[in-house]
Structures are given as structure tokens and as C-alpha cells.
Design a protein around this motif. Structure first.
Motif, PDB file in Angstrom:
ATOM      1  N   VAL A 149       3.104  90.200  63.935  1.00 16.77           N
ATOM      2  CA  VAL A 149       3.593  90.558  62.600  1.00 16.77           C
ATOM      3  C   VAL A 149       5.107  90.367  62.522  1.00 16.77           C
ATOM      4  CG1 VAL A 149       3.956  92.446  60.973  1.00 16.77           C
ATOM      5  CG2 VAL A 149       1.719  92.137  62.017  1.00 16.77           C
ATOM      6  N   LEU A 150       5.811  90.858  63.524  1.00 19.96           N
ATOM      7  CA  LEU A 150       7.272  90.717  63.538  1.00 19.96           C
ATOM      8  C   LEU A 150       7.683  89.249  63.559  1.00 19.96           C
ATOM      9  CD1 LEU A 150       8.205  93.519  66.116  1.00 19.96           C
ATOM     10  CD2 LEU A 150       8.318  93.624  63.616  1.00 19.96           C
ATOM     11  N   THR A 205       5.891  86.621  62.527  1.00 24.60           N
ATOM     12  CA  THR A 205       5.564  85.937  61.270  1.00 24.60           C
ATOM     13  C   THR A 205       6.536  86.321  60.159  1.00 24.60           C
ATOM     14  OG1 THR A 205       3.916  87.657  60.789  1.00 24.60           O
ATOM     15  CG2 THR A 205       3.114  85.605  61.762  1.00 24.60           C
ATOM     16  N   LEU A 206       7.004  87.549  60.180  1.00 19.78           N
ATOM     17  CA  LEU A 206       8.007  87.953  59.193  1.00 19.78           C
ATOM     18  C   LEU A 206       9.297  87.166  59.397  1.00 19.78           C
ATOM     19  CD1 LEU A 206       7.523  91.832  59.020  1.00 19.78           C
ATOM     20  CD2 LEU A 206       7.109  90.167  57.182  1.00 19.78           C
ATOM     21  N   PHE A 256       8.641  83.706  58.080  1.00 20.63           N
ATOM     22  CA  PHE A 256       8.659  83.689  56.614  1.00 20.63           C
ATOM     23  C   PHE A 256      10.088  83.694  56.086  1.00 20.63           C
ATOM     24  CE2 PHE A 256       8.935  86.316  52.714  1.00 20.63           C
ATOM     25  CZ  PHE A 256       8.310  85.439  51.838  1.00 20.63           C
ATOM     26  N   TYR A 275       3.302  81.427  57.393  1.00 22.04           N
ATOM     27  CA  TYR A 275       3.674  82.675  58.074  1.00 22.04           C
ATOM     28  C   TYR A 275       3.480  83.891  57.166  1.00 22.04           C
ATOM     29  CZ  TYR A 275       5.475  80.132  62.073  1.00 22.04           C
ATOM     30  OH  TYR A 275       5.569  79.344  63.193  1.00 22.04           O
ATOM     31  N   ALA A 276       3.682  83.723  55.868  1.00 19.72           N
ATOM     32  CA  ALA A 276       3.423  84.822  54.935  1.00 19.72           C
ATOM     33  C   ALA A 276       1.957  85.216  54.973  1.00 19.72           C
ATOM     34  CB  ALA A 276       3.828  84.414  53.518  1.00 19.72           C
ATOM     35  N   THR A 298       1.175  86.974  58.214  1.00 21.31           N
ATOM     36  CA  THR A 298       1.600  88.378  58.200  1.00 21.31           C
ATOM     37  C   THR A 298       0.555  89.251  57.524  1.00 21.31           C
ATOM     38  OG1 THR A 298       3.938  87.736  58.109  1.00 21.31           O
ATOM     39  CG2 THR A 298       3.392  89.984  57.445  1.00 21.31           C
ATOM     40  N   VAL A 306      -1.551  92.208  59.454  1.00 17.99           N
ATOM     41  CA  VAL A 306      -1.348  93.587  59.000  1.00 17.99           C
ATOM     42  C   VAL A 306      -2.683  94.209  58.589  1.00 17.99           C
ATOM     43  CG1 VAL A 306      -0.380  95.001  57.151  1.00 17.99           C
ATOM     44  CG2 VAL A 306       1.062  93.342  58.325  1.00 17.99           C
ATOM     45  N   ALA A 322      -5.589  87.011  53.106  1.00 13.00           N
ATOM     46  CA  ALA A 322      -4.660  86.063  53.720  1.00 13.00           C
ATOM     47  C   ALA A 322      -4.910  84.650  53.216  1.00 13.00           C
ATOM     48  CB  ALA A 322      -4.797  86.112  55.241  1.00 13.00           C
TER      49      ALA A 322
END
Length: 298
Positions: A23-24, A26-27, A30, A61-62, A65, A69, A235
């Protein structure tokens, strides 16, 4: 009768840690690629031109994420297995593309670009290894309490995908997978298959997302369970919608009147619509009251 317990096998802590880490990452992807699409020469691992390519990757990547999540909210391995396989496939393909084109990275630069190049490379070596280890551990945990059942799972009657939805997912998945495989193996075909210019590296980076989502649709159709489609569907819709935003934001970077441009827009719109529909049907299937009503109607 001893049935496979894929539906009840737990999502282990090792998988949760890796998903949270992803998650980190991909953020960061993004922000660096979608938000700062025109600044990759100063803030990313390699220079991406045109900016539409960076934004396309950032849109991926958005969606990644969102996928991870929502997967972290699940408690069972059955609900998390397709997302983890999707992440594993994407990261392996991206690692291979990276190793094939190391000369394009900012290792010879100073400051942030050089740090980004090293960070990218280390991440895409470690994450695939971690995901593969998590997959092996999870499958061993599942088999320990279940009869051999491969990837098959038990499904409540009435929760299968409608034929129209399955057909749409299959068509979209086949298109993305086919285009992705050709781009990945023969990047020079981008001139005919893609509406804007791609380099060999960016063609393979784009293809990594297309292949990952193409395979994910096949896994979803194979599982044939609306309840497990909720997170991937959101997603999926985000992926399609974000690509439409890319088309609007960087309309001048592409040739939209050619077959590749029309195809891009049609697939992005179809993916968005299919993802929204699949999520709504998945929510309904997860509602015991709605499911009972569907069964009575049948």
C-alpha cells in the motif's frame, strides 16, 4: 464429507504485513507518476516521456492501492488470494522489465533521481520474493486443515457470476492479456497497439499492468463467486476510470482517431462499467437477505 477450507483459511500476518507495505509503495507510485506525471526526470527512477505514460502507470498504482486496502479488510485467504496473485505477477513482470532496461534508470544521476532508481530496484527484487513466500505459506496453511482441493472453493448456491458479467470479464481480460503479452514480448508493436509513443521499457511497464489485470479477470471468472469479487471489482473500476482521466488529461499526447486510440477508450469505459456492476452485484450477494430473495425468485 471433508471439503476444502479455502473459504475459511485465515489471512496470515505475513500476508498482511506485505500487503500493508505494498500500500505504501503504491501510494508513492501514484504520487510520483500520476500526480507528478510531467516531472519524472527530477523525481522518479527513470525519465518517462510522454507524460501520458507516467499517468497510465500511476493510474495502475491507484487501482493497486484500492485493491490492497480493501483486501486488508478481509479475514480469509479465499478473499485475498486473487489480489495477492495479481500483485505477485505484476511485481515479477516489472522486475524483469527493470533488469532488461537498467541502462534507462537514473543510477548515474545525483540526488533524488539516483535514490529513486535504487529504491525502485530494491523494492522490485524484494516484493516478489516476499509475495511468493506468503503465497507458499498461505497455501500450506490451507492444506493443513483441508482435503486436497487445488484452487477450487466452496460456493453458496446463488452467488455465481451472471453469464453476461462473466462474458464481459472474459472479453476484457482476453483483450488486456493479449495486448499486454504482445507489448511485453515485442515492445516495437506499440506503434500499432498503443495510441501514444512507448519506449521498450515503458511498453513493458504498461504491459505488466495489462497482463496482471488480464490474469486477475481469469481468476475471478474461475472462482465464479460474487462475494469474493467486491474488492477486485472496485480496483478494476478504478483502473478503468483512471485511464479515462489519463485520456482527458493528456488528450494531446495520443492519436485517438486511430484503432488503437478507439480501442483504448472502449476498453477503459468497459472496464469501468464492468467493475461498478460487479461490485454492486457482489454487495448484493454478500447480503443474506438479498441472497434469499434471489433464491426464492429462482
Amino acid at each position: 464429507m471433508h471439503q476444502a477450507s479455502t473459504a475459511t483459511a485465515r489471512l496470515l500476518p505475513v500476508s498482511r504485513v506485505l500487503l500493508a507495505l505494498f500500500v505504501l509503495l503504491t501510494l508513492l507510485g501514484f504520487g510520483s507518476l500520476f500526480v507528478l506525471a510531467g516531472q519524472t526526470d527530477r523525481s522518479f527512477a527513470w525519465t518517462i516521456d510522454p507524460a501520458a505514460t507516467a499517468a497510465f502507470l500511476g493510474a495502475g498504482y491507484a487501482s493497486g492501492t484500492v485493491l490492497v486496502v480493501l483486501t486488508l479488510r478481509e479475514n480469509t485467504w479465499a478473499a485475498a488470494r486473487t489480489p495477492i496473485v495479481t500483485v505477485l505477477l505484476f511485481t515479477v513482470l516489472t522486475l524483469i522489465a527493470t533488469l532488461l532496461h537498467l541502462d534507462r534508470f537514473h543510477f548515474g544521476e545525483g540526488g533524488l533521481p539516483r535514490a529513486a532508481a535504487w529504491f525502485w530496484t530494491v523494492v522490485y527484487v524484494l516484493i516478489p520474493l516476499g509475495m511468493l513466500a506468503a503465497l507458499v505459506v498461505q497455501e500450506r496453511d490451507r492444506r493443513r486443515d483441508a482435503a486436497p482441493g487445488g484452487w477450487a472453493t466452496t460456493r453458496t448456491p446463488g452467488t455465481g457470476l451472471p453469464r453476461t458479467l462473466r462474458a464481459a470479464l472474459l472479453v476484457e481480460g482476453v483483450v488486456m492479456l493479449a495486448v499486454g503479452v504482445v507489448l511485453y514480448l515485442a515492445p516495437g508493436t506499440a506503434q500499432a497497439l498503443w495510441p501514444w509513443t512507448l519506449t521498450p521499457l515503458t511498453a513493458r511497464a504498461v504491459a505488466s499492468w495489462l497482463i496482471a489485470y488480464g490474469v486477475a479477470t481469469a481468476l475471478v471468472v474461475g472462482e465464479n463467486d460474487l462475494r469474493r469479487l467486491r474488492a477486485p471489482a472496485v480496483a478494476y473500476a478504478v483502473f478503468g476510470a483512471a485511464q479515462l482521466v489519463v485520456a482527458l488529461r493528456f488528450a494531446g499526447d495520443a492519436a485517438w482517431g486511430v484503432p488503437a486510440g478507439v480501442g483504448y477508450l472502449l476498453v477503459a469505459a468497459a472496464v469501468t462499467a464492468t467493475g461498478v456492476l460487479a461490485h454492486l452485484l457482489g454487495r448484493r450477494a454478500a447480503d443474506p437477505g438479498a441472497l434469499a430473495e434471489v433464491r426464492r425468485a429462482r
